[in-house]
Design an enzyme around this catalytic site. Structure first.
Site, PDB file in Angstrom:
ATOM      1  N   GLY A 124      11.690 -31.335  43.562  1.00  0.00           N
ATOM      2  CA  GLY A 124      11.807 -32.748  43.856  1.00  0.00           C
ATOM      3  C   GLY A 124      10.551 -33.577  43.640  1.00  0.00           C
ATOM      4  NE  ARG A 125      10.448 -37.404  47.748  1.00  0.00           N
ATOM      5  CZ  ARG A 125      11.659 -37.702  48.376  1.00  0.00           C
ATOM      6  NH1 ARG A 125      12.374 -38.722  47.837  1.00  0.00           N
ATOM      7  NH2 ARG A 125      12.219 -37.148  49.401  1.00  0.00           N
ATOM      8  CB  ILE A 126       6.732 -31.852  47.311  1.00  0.00           C
ATOM      9  CG1 ILE A 126       6.653 -32.941  48.350  1.00  0.00           C
ATOM     10  CG2 ILE A 126       5.418 -30.996  47.402  1.00  0.00           C
ATOM     11  CD1 ILE A 126       7.076 -32.401  49.824  1.00  0.00           C
ATOM     12  NE  ARG A 152      10.857 -28.308  57.815  1.00  0.00           N
ATOM     13  CZ  ARG A 152       9.885 -29.124  57.557  1.00  0.00           C
ATOM     14  NH1 ARG A 152       8.738 -28.857  56.877  1.00  0.00           N
ATOM     15  NH2 ARG A 152       9.965 -30.366  57.875  1.00  0.00           N
ATOM     16  CD  GLU A 172       6.101 -24.047  61.419  1.00  0.00           C
ATOM     17  OE1 GLU A 172       6.464 -23.661  60.276  1.00  0.00           O
ATOM     18  OE2 GLU A 172       5.795 -25.367  61.480  1.00  0.00           O
ATOM     19  CG  HIS A 179       3.862 -27.195  59.347  1.00  0.00           C
ATOM     20  ND1 HIS A 179       5.315 -26.980  59.876  1.00  0.00           N
ATOM     21  CD2 HIS A 179       4.137 -28.189  58.389  1.00  0.00           C
ATOM     22  CE1 HIS A 179       6.077 -27.582  58.939  1.00  0.00           C
ATOM     23  NE2 HIS A 179       5.513 -28.523  58.235  1.00  0.00           N
ATOM     24  CB  ALA A 216       1.234 -29.287  53.644  1.00  0.00           C
TER      25      ALA A 216
HETATM   26  C1  GLV Z   1       6.390 -31.570  57.126  1.00  0.00           C
HETATM   27  O1  GLV Z   1       6.718 -30.627  57.051  1.00  0.00           O
HETATM   28  C2  GLV Z   1       7.625 -32.800  56.897  1.00  0.00           C
HETATM   29  O2  GLV Z   1       8.682 -32.374  56.697  1.00  0.00           O
HETATM   30  O3  GLV Z   1       7.038 -34.048  56.834  1.00  0.00           O
END
Ligand code: GLV
Length: 328
Positions: A156-158, A238, A267, A286, A288
């Site tokens: 996808g985008r990431i 996730r 988490e 978490h 990023a």
């Molecule tokens: C972070 O994990 C998000 O979904 O923005």
């Protein structure tokens, strides 16, 4: 006219809070930790809008408790903590923040990949422990990144932004996604592979899929055993996409070489969990998307979605767009 009532489940950057404060009767949970479920249920009961985070379980019970709720706006791109079906059934649009965190997350994926490949946290610990006495010909040897094979699960985008960075490292890039992307194959020189082939061929496997019924424990014992013993797993998606118990065994018994995790299951992960003490596992909390500018953009977008919903307008970034067709 009465201002709409809104509950904000944690303090977010001021650029997002101030437009909400101006337009609404805003109630803000000031706790450092998420509001407990009973608080959430109580607060949502007389709210028109909810601005929440990925740490809030917005399940069917919470949605049912929000009898007046007209919009839910989450400051995150992932919405697996929200029961979208229940929201859609009630005609409540759910906002999220796609796009604005793509580049920060892709940058950080490379930070994780490089930290694990080149053993950066172990090196830092080594120096801090006073163990650095000379240059060591065979100390802290890691894995090459340049020209290695990268397997991206979820283009996808990431995932695509990660591929763009990987090109700079002359990597061979494989991807697996339920949707083939011929446009990106041509643009980025990425090759489609079946999941098992990607797992078997990649030096680095990086996860960029949403969490849903199909991706829950996608990386289980079987998948980990297909990976190379020299391979490194990166998870900035996730936690539950990976079977944690299987990963602990994979790292302890050498099925794979290392892992780097921005997300975990559970988490947060308790400090005495085996994943935290394994030297070949890098775990961070978490973060990023955690840059000043990105979090400000996310907060702004969350406020825009919330206020649009309260005005009865279509949300600029809606995670359950069928809420509009279902109503028509
Ligand atoms: C972070 O994990 C998000 O979904 O923005």
């Amino acid at each position: 006219m009465m201002k709409p009532v809104v509950f904000v489940t944690r303090r977010i950057p001021e650029v997002g809070l101030s437009p909400v404060r101006e337009a609404c009767q805003m109630r803000l949970w000031e706790g450092e930790l998420p509001p407990p479920k009973d608080v959430l249920l109580r607060e949502v009961a007389d709210c028109d809008g909810l601005l929440c985070l990925l740490t809030d379980p917005i399940d069917a019970e919470v949605i049912a408790a929000g009898a007046r709720l007209r919009v839910i706006s989450q400051m995150a791109v992932g919405v697996d903590n929200i029961d979208l079906k229940a929201a859609t059934a009630r005609g409540i649009p759910v906002g999220h923040t796609p796009g604005v965190l793509t580049e920060a997350t892709a940058d950080f994926t490379f930070a994780l990949l490089m930290a694990a490949a080149r053993r950066v946290p172990e090196g830092v610990d080594y120096v801090r422990a006073g163990k650095w006495r000379t240059w060591e010909p065979m100390g802290l040897l890691g894995m090459d990144i340049w020209q290695a094979t990268l397997g991206i699960i979820g283009l996808g985008r990431i995932g695509a932004a990660v591929a763009r960075r990987a090109r700079g490292f002359a990597m061979r890039i494989l991807y697996y996604d339920p949707a083939r992307r011929p446009d990106l194959e041509a643009e980025l020189g990425v090759e489609y592979a079946e999941l098992d082939d990607l797992l078997a061929q990649s030096d680095f496997v990086t996860l960029h899929c949403p969490l849903n019924a199909e991706t829950y424990h996608l990386i289980d014992e079987r998948a980990l055993r297909r990976m190379k013993p020299t391979a490194i797993l990166i998870n900035a998606a996730r936690g539950p996409v990976v079977d944690t118990a299987a990963l602990v065994r994979a790292l302890s018994e050498g099925w794979i070489r290392a892992a780097a995790l921005d997300v975990t299951d559970p988490e947060p992960i308790p400090p005495d969990h085996p994943l935290v003490s394994l030297p070949n596992c890098v775990v961070v909390p978490h973060i990023a998307s955690a840059t000043v500018a990105t979090r400000e953009r996310m907060a702004t977008m969350a406020a825009e979605n919330l206020l649009a919903g309260l005005r009865g307008e279509r949300l600029p970034y809606c995670a359950n767009p069928d809420v509009y067709t279902a109503r028509a």
